[in-house]
Scaffold this active site. Structure first.
Site, PDB file in Angstrom:
ATOM      1  N   TYR A 110      -8.580  -1.098  10.354  1.00 47.55           N
ATOM      2  CA  TYR A 110      -8.143  -1.969  11.196  1.00 47.55           C
ATOM      3  C   TYR A 110      -7.591  -1.565  12.803  1.00 47.55           C
ATOM      4  O   TYR A 110      -7.988  -1.547  13.588  1.00 47.55           O
ATOM      5  CB  TYR A 110      -6.942  -3.391  10.588  1.00 47.55           C
ATOM      6  CG  TYR A 110      -6.348  -3.879  11.435  1.00 47.55           C
ATOM      7  CD1 TYR A 110      -6.737  -5.549  12.310  1.00 47.55           C
ATOM      8  CD2 TYR A 110      -4.657  -3.432  12.690  1.00 47.55           C
ATOM      9  CE1 TYR A 110      -5.884  -5.674  13.282  1.00 47.55           C
ATOM     10  CE2 TYR A 110      -4.774  -3.828  13.833  1.00 47.55           C
ATOM     11  CZ  TYR A 110      -4.875  -5.367  13.489  1.00 47.55           C
ATOM     12  OH  TYR A 110      -4.390  -6.090  14.599  1.00 47.55           O
ATOM     13  N   ASN A 132       5.407  -5.409  16.037  1.00 44.09           N
ATOM     14  CA  ASN A 132       5.221  -6.866  15.471  1.00 44.09           C
ATOM     15  C   ASN A 132       5.566  -8.420  16.223  1.00 44.09           C
ATOM     16  O   ASN A 132       6.531  -8.158  16.414  1.00 44.09           O
ATOM     17  CB  ASN A 132       6.289  -6.189  14.207  1.00 44.09           C
ATOM     18  CG  ASN A 132       5.610  -5.949  13.368  1.00 44.09           C
ATOM     19  OD1 ASN A 132       5.887  -4.509  13.433  1.00 44.09           O
ATOM     20  ND2 ASN A 132       4.997  -5.921  11.638  1.00 44.09           N
ATOM     21  N   HIS A 151       1.484 -11.870   7.998  1.00 40.12           N
ATOM     22  CA  HIS A 151       2.917 -10.761   8.351  1.00 40.12           C
ATOM     23  C   HIS A 151       3.862 -10.583   7.971  1.00 40.12           C
ATOM     24  O   HIS A 151       4.118 -11.912   7.099  1.00 40.12           O
ATOM     25  CB  HIS A 151       3.142 -10.429   9.518  1.00 40.12           C
ATOM     26  CG  HIS A 151       1.594  -9.667  10.506  1.00 40.12           C
ATOM     27  ND1 HIS A 151       0.690 -10.403  10.949  1.00 40.12           N
ATOM     28  CD2 HIS A 151       1.536  -8.477  10.196  1.00 40.12           C
ATOM     29  CE1 HIS A 151      -0.310  -9.701  11.371  1.00 40.12           C
ATOM     30  NE2 HIS A 151       0.336  -7.878  10.903  1.00 40.12           N
TER      31      HIS A 151
HETATM   32  P1  GDP Z   1       3.097  -3.478   9.224  1.00 41.62           P
HETATM   33  O1  GDP Z   1       4.653  -3.408   9.860  1.00 41.62           O
HETATM   34  O2  GDP Z   1       2.058  -3.724   9.450  1.00 41.62           O
HETATM   35  O3  GDP Z   1       3.433  -2.786   7.654  1.00 41.62           O
HETATM   36  O4  GDP Z   1       2.931  -5.309   8.509  1.00 41.62           O
HETATM   37  P2  GDP Z   1       4.147  -6.868   8.305  1.00 41.62           P
HETATM   38  O5  GDP Z   1       3.921  -7.413   8.933  1.00 41.62           O
HETATM   39  O6  GDP Z   1       2.479  -6.898   6.911  1.00 41.62           O
HETATM   40  O7  GDP Z   1       4.890  -5.679   7.358  1.00 41.62           O
HETATM   41  C1  GDP Z   1       5.078  -5.042   6.064  1.00 41.62           C
HETATM   42  C2  GDP Z   1       6.816  -4.878   5.419  1.00 41.62           C
HETATM   43  O8  GDP Z   1       7.520  -5.935   5.524  1.00 41.62           O
HETATM   44  C3  GDP Z   1       6.352  -3.562   4.461  1.00 41.62           C
HETATM   45  O9  GDP Z   1       7.813  -2.179   4.734  1.00 41.62           O
HETATM   46  C4  GDP Z   1       7.178  -4.782   3.636  1.00 41.62           C
HETATM   47  O10 GDP Z   1       7.173  -4.390   1.425  1.00 41.62           O
HETATM   48  C5  GDP Z   1       7.823  -5.592   3.582  1.00 41.62           C
HETATM   49  N1  GDP Z   1       7.507  -7.155   3.707  1.00 41.62           N
HETATM   50  C6  GDP Z   1       9.048  -7.534   3.246  1.00 41.62           C
HETATM   51  N2  GDP Z   1       8.100  -8.628   1.841  1.00 41.62           N
HETATM   52  C7  GDP Z   1       6.905  -8.885   2.601  1.00 41.62           C
HETATM   53  C8  GDP Z   1       6.063 -10.363   2.651  1.00 41.62           C
HETATM   54  O11 GDP Z   1       6.749 -10.804   1.811  1.00 41.62           O
HETATM   55  N3  GDP Z   1       5.297  -9.863   2.962  1.00 41.62           N
HETATM   56  C9  GDP Z   1       4.354  -8.923   3.704  1.00 41.62           C
HETATM   57  N4  GDP Z   1       3.577  -8.572   5.095  1.00 41.62           N
HETATM   58  N5  GDP Z   1       5.353  -8.041   3.435  1.00 41.62           N
HETATM   59  C10 GDP Z   1       6.567  -7.926   3.329  1.00 41.62           C
END
Ligand code: GDP
Length: 306
Positions: free
Chosen positions: A130, A159, A173
């Protein structure tokens, strides 16, 4: 009257822009045209004849989805962007804004992340497909500006969360996935399982703020260099969980599952450029944005995007 075309309005920023009821804005969603297809992209631009474009369409997911679909996300995003920018150029669009994300930045980078550092190292492996595809938006916009004089600008939000997000438990997310998980845990009386250690830090921006900033950038921002859109307030996943748990009214046990990925530890972003342009812009506090988002989810569940 000059028309503004908004692509990808099935998503959360598109939803927030739509809610502003702007005149001469035309909204398209996935079923109106497959933007990975050049002919379909050209056809819809020739039909609508926009002068300005807010290009939101993208294949996106949270950390889970990005790991699973790295190839698909590379292919679809790069094709959508190449087609949309090329057709915008061919059809004489005078201004276009497109969106990257802070995950395009190098995994190993000096903090806070700055617009100039996008290409200075490989992205985090959890979302490399991505991220590389999205980096090309900046490359294409810059190249088109140089050769064809296109005023194509690029924004880099951190985010984003808000109404009309994707609430998939595995691929969404963190905010929509967690709201959904807390809702289900409350309903069934089970424990809440949060991915990772809870320690990673993220900057969350409410979709309505991004909608307002997008409209400002369309009017006022004409630089070749992208602009980071963030409040620069780091929040740990644990703090975020506390806010969501409070808002949903969940009283059960919270477990952090360290077998699940943490992703990048932090990605603090430099908002000094934004602040220079808009010193008075006030971001929605996380608690307020989460309140609105939880209310929206409760009202619309189960008829929500998964
Ligand atoms: P990122 O900012 O691109 O990593 O995107 P995300 O929105 O998926 O955020 C990920 C972060 O949230 C990581 O540190 C995950 O371990 C934490 N996290 C905790 N619970 C969840 C969940 O249920 N879904 C996702 N996507 N992330 C989670």
């Amino acid at each position: 009257m000059k028309k503004t075309l908004v692509t990808g309005t099935g998503g959360l920023v598109g939803y927030a822009i739509r809610k502003l009821n702007l005149e001469n804005f035309i909204y398209i969603i996935r079923k109106d045209a497959d933007l990975t297809d050049f002919a379909q992209t050209k056809r819809i631009f020739e039909k609508i004849k926009p002068k300005r474009v807010i290009h939101l369409a993208a294949e996106v997911a949270g950390i889970g989805g990005n790991i699973i679909h790295s190839g698909e996300f590379f292919r679809s995003n790069i094709m959508i962007n190449v087609n949309v920018l090329e057709v915008a150029r061919l059809t004489g669009v005078s201004k276009l804004i497109s969106f990257m994300s802070t995950c395009v930045f190098p995994d190993k980078c000096s903090y806070p992340l700055n617009e100039r550092d996008i290409h200075s190292g490989p992205p985090h492996p959890s979302n490399a497909g991505y991220a590389y595809a999205k980096r090309m938006l900046e490359v294409q916009s810059r190249a088109y500006r140089k050769e064809f004089g296109c005023n194509f600008i690029v924004a880099i939000p951190t985010n984003i969360y808000g109404e009309n997000d994707i609430w998939n438990l595995e691929e969404g997310h963190v905010i929509p996935s967690l709201i959904h998980k807390v809702f289900l845990a409350k309903k069934s009386g089970s424990d809440l399982v949060v991915w990772g250690s809870g320690k990673p830090l993220r900057e969350f921006v409410y979709s309505r703020d991004i909608a307002k900033l997008t409209l400002w950038a369309m009017r006022k921002y004409d630089d070749e260099l992208p602009i980071i859109l963030t409040n620069s307030e780091e929040v740990s996943i644990k703090q975020l969980v506390d806010v969501i748990v409070e808002e949903v009214g969940f009283k059960g046990k919270v477990i952090f599952d360290r077998a699940k990925p943490d992703g990048q530890f932090r990605k603090p972003s430099d908002n000094s450029k934004l602040k220079k342009h808009l010193p008075k812009f006030s971001f929605t506090p996380l608690e307020k944005g989460i309140k609105n988002t939880v209310e929206w989810f409760m009202k619309n569940h189960p008829n929500v995007r998964m």
